[in-house]
Write a protein that holds these residues in place. Structure first.
Motif, PDB file in Angstrom:
ATOM      1  N   LEU A 198     -49.446 -11.235  39.725  1.00 13.48           N
ATOM      2  CA  LEU A 198     -50.566 -10.663  38.970  1.00 13.48           C
ATOM      3  C   LEU A 198     -51.745 -10.326  39.888  1.00 13.48           C
ATOM      4  O   LEU A 198     -52.329  -9.236  39.797  1.00 13.48           O
ATOM      5  N   PHE A 199     -52.094 -11.250  40.777  1.00 10.94           N
ATOM      6  CA  PHE A 199     -53.211 -10.984  41.685  1.00 10.94           C
ATOM      7  C   PHE A 199     -52.901  -9.810  42.613  1.00 10.94           C
ATOM      8  O   PHE A 199     -53.770  -8.953  42.854  1.00 10.94           O
ATOM      9  N   SER A 200     -51.696  -9.771  43.144  1.00  7.72           N
ATOM     10  CA  SER A 200     -51.346  -8.664  44.043  1.00  7.72           C
ATOM     11  C   SER A 200     -51.323  -7.341  43.288  1.00  7.72           C
ATOM     12  O   SER A 200     -51.711  -6.296  43.840  1.00  7.72           O
ATOM     13  N   PHE A 201     -50.880  -7.352  42.037  1.00  8.47           N
ATOM     14  CA  PHE A 201     -50.884  -6.116  41.241  1.00  8.47           C
ATOM     15  C   PHE A 201     -52.311  -5.624  41.022  1.00  8.47           C
ATOM     16  O   PHE A 201     -52.607  -4.426  41.178  1.00  8.47           O
ATOM     17  N   TYR A 202     -53.213  -6.531  40.682  1.00  9.52           N
ATOM     18  CA  TYR A 202     -54.604  -6.131  40.470  1.00  9.52           C
ATOM     19  C   TYR A 202     -55.258  -5.669  41.768  1.00  9.52           C
ATOM     20  O   TYR A 202     -56.036  -4.699  41.773  1.00  9.52           O
ATOM     21  N   PHE A 203     -54.966  -6.348  42.883  1.00 10.87           N
ATOM     22  CA  PHE A 203     -55.530  -5.934  44.167  1.00 10.87           C
ATOM     23  C   PHE A 203     -55.049  -4.534  44.553  1.00 10.87           C
ATOM     24  O   PHE A 203     -55.823  -3.726  45.083  1.00 10.87           O
ATOM     25  N   ALA A 204     -53.763  -4.255  44.315  1.00 12.46           N
ATOM     26  CA  ALA A 204     -53.227  -2.944  44.687  1.00 12.46           C
ATOM     27  C   ALA A 204     -53.674  -1.854  43.722  1.00 12.46           C
ATOM     28  O   ALA A 204     -54.003  -0.734  44.145  1.00 12.46           O
ATOM     29  N   ALA A 205     -53.696  -2.165  42.426  1.00 14.05           N
ATOM     30  CA  ALA A 205     -54.068  -1.142  41.445  1.00 14.05           C
ATOM     31  C   ALA A 205     -55.560  -0.824  41.494  1.00 14.05           C
ATOM     32  O   ALA A 205     -55.965   0.327  41.318  1.00 14.05           O
ATOM     33  N   ASP A 206     -56.393  -1.833  41.718  1.00 13.01           N
ATOM     34  CA  ASP A 206     -57.849  -1.648  41.761  1.00 13.01           C
ATOM     35  C   ASP A 206     -58.380  -1.717  43.188  1.00 13.01           C
ATOM     36  O   ASP A 206     -59.499  -2.187  43.407  1.00 13.01           O
ATOM     37  N   GLY A 207     -57.574  -1.274  44.149  1.00 16.44           N
ATOM     38  CA  GLY A 207     -58.023  -1.304  45.534  1.00 16.44           C
ATOM     39  C   GLY A 207     -59.281  -0.493  45.780  1.00 16.44           C
ATOM     40  O   GLY A 207     -60.242  -1.000  46.378  1.00 16.44           O
TER      41      GLY A 207
END
Length: 419
Positions: A198-207
């Protein structure tokens, strides 16, 4: 007229120089302790020191409580940096960034699930094969014991003894009690993986949004440095993982050809195992990757296990000196000694996760600091390349000649003195 005693005593007690000065005011109560009173700043300092100690203790306790979450966030951040190039390419083609991130993570999920499915099927097949062949193996052991020691053991007696033994009963009870602990650990591991995903998805999507939020609190000069460091981290981390993935594919194909040629069972699964483990587990990954194919090959023939060992050693040398420098020269250009030291330091700090992210982290730091280190052209001196100048010192042959000459001169001198 003689003075009386009272007048004489008064004259004797009178001061010689005029009248007596008036006495001062009486001392107030507690004036003796007035100079030793506590300073006004000391209570405030004591309260401030106690507050700082309490804040430090509270911060230490809170840090130890959330250290697991911080490690998960760090892993998620590096994973987001690794998938950033793929997500950016899909977003540049007109795809929404969130959907592009979902596609990339879905592809990774399929790859990981396929790997564990193949590995699980291989292990299940081996376990079933061992269970089916256990009675024959037990019969062969009983026959060997009866022949060697002249006993009359039977498999039925051994089975009944095991079924009614206290050791087996206690083992079954302990195993039943440990099932809950294993289940708890499995659920905890799944929750940790979900948190990282979840954290990696948010970091990549909201980079882009994350970069804007970080740069909004910095001056323009610092913003350029942060963005440059971010881009270097993306290039190094993504390049490291992609190069490792390509080397894992090449290694898996090469080992699959060998295992299939030898007729080793589960050749595709073993090839995937060798490729993934040897590339994504630093330092000891090569040995762990080669141990399982050797063990499976040994069950077929000891000679096949030897062939697998020779191939693993030869391919490892080819990968270290030919394949890896060409693939990682443009992505993670660090010295092998630095890479080895970074892996050891990462393992000491964060365990296996630290060993995995140590190399891209050190490569990012090295590339970022390289822009602030002033370098000069090196003079064309032979000593730079490890060669000594002529005339700087005698060579090996000259030294041998000097020693030989000295030995002969000493021998001749001792002869002259004896003569």
């Amino acid at each position: 007229m003689a003075p009386t005693d009272e007048t004489g005593q008064t004259a004797q007690n009178a001061p010689p120089h005029g009248p007596t000065p008036p006495p001062g005011p009486p001392p107030a109560e507690g004036s003796a302790a007035h100079g030793a009173r506590m300073p006004r700043w000391l209570p405030r300092a004591m309260v401030l020191a106690l507050a700082l100690i309490a804040a430090f203790q509270l911060g230490t306790w809170a840090f130890h409580q959330i250290i697991g979450l911080l490690i998960n966030v760090l892993i998620a951040f590096f994973l987001a940096l690794a998938v950033e190039p793929a997500v950016s390419r899909l977003a540049a083609r007109g795809m929404r960034r969130g959907f592009a991130t979902f596609l990339v993570f879905f592809g990774l999920l399929i790859v990981v699930a396929g790997f564990f499915t193949l590995l699980g099927s291989m292990l299940a097949g081996q376990i079933i094969k061992m269970i089916e062949g256990f009675p024959d193996y037990l019969d062969s052991v009983i026959n060997w014991i009866n022949t060697t020691f002249h006993t009359e053991l039977r498999r039925v007696d051994i089975q009944e003894g095991l079924l009614h033994s206290d050791w087996l009963r206690k083992y079954a009870q302990n195993s039943a009690a440990g099932v809950l602990d294993v289940s708890t650990q499995v659920l905890g591991g799944l929750f940790q993986l979900l948190t990282i995903a979840l954290f990696s998805f948010y970091f990549a999507a909201d980079g882009p949004r994350l970069r804007r939020a970080l740069c909004s609190v910095l001056p323009p000069a610092k913003q350029a440095e942060v963005l440059r460091a971010w881009e270097i981290a993306v290039d190094k981390t993504g390049g490291y993982l992609y190069s490792r993935g390509l080397m894992a594919l090449i290694s898996g194909v090469a080992h699959y050809v060998l295992l299939e040629a030898l007729g080793i069972p589960y050749a595709p699964v073993l090839a995937v195992w060798v490729g993934v483990v040897s590339q994504f587990i630093p330092t000891i990954g090569t040995y762990l990757a080669g141990a399982l194919p050797m063990l499976i090959a040994f069950t077929v023939s000891p000679l096949y296990a030897l062939w697998v060992l020779i191939f693993v050693v030869v391919y490892q040398q080819f990968e270290n000196y030919v394949l890896q420098p060409k693939l990682t020269s443009k992505t993670v250009d660090i010295h092998p000694a630095v890479a080895f030291g970074s892996v050891i330091a990462g393992t000491a700090l964060l365990g296996a996760i630290g060993a995995l992210i140590a190399i891209p982290a050190v490569a990012t730091l090295q590339a970022f600091l390289g822009a602030y280190v002033k370098r000069y052209d090196v003079t064309d001196d032979p000593r730079v390349h490890g060669h000594r100048e002529r005339g700087e010192g005698p060579g090996p042959l000259a030294r041998v000649r000097q020693l030989w000459t000295r030995a002969r001169s000493r021998t001749s001198g001792s002869r002259d003195r004896s003569g």
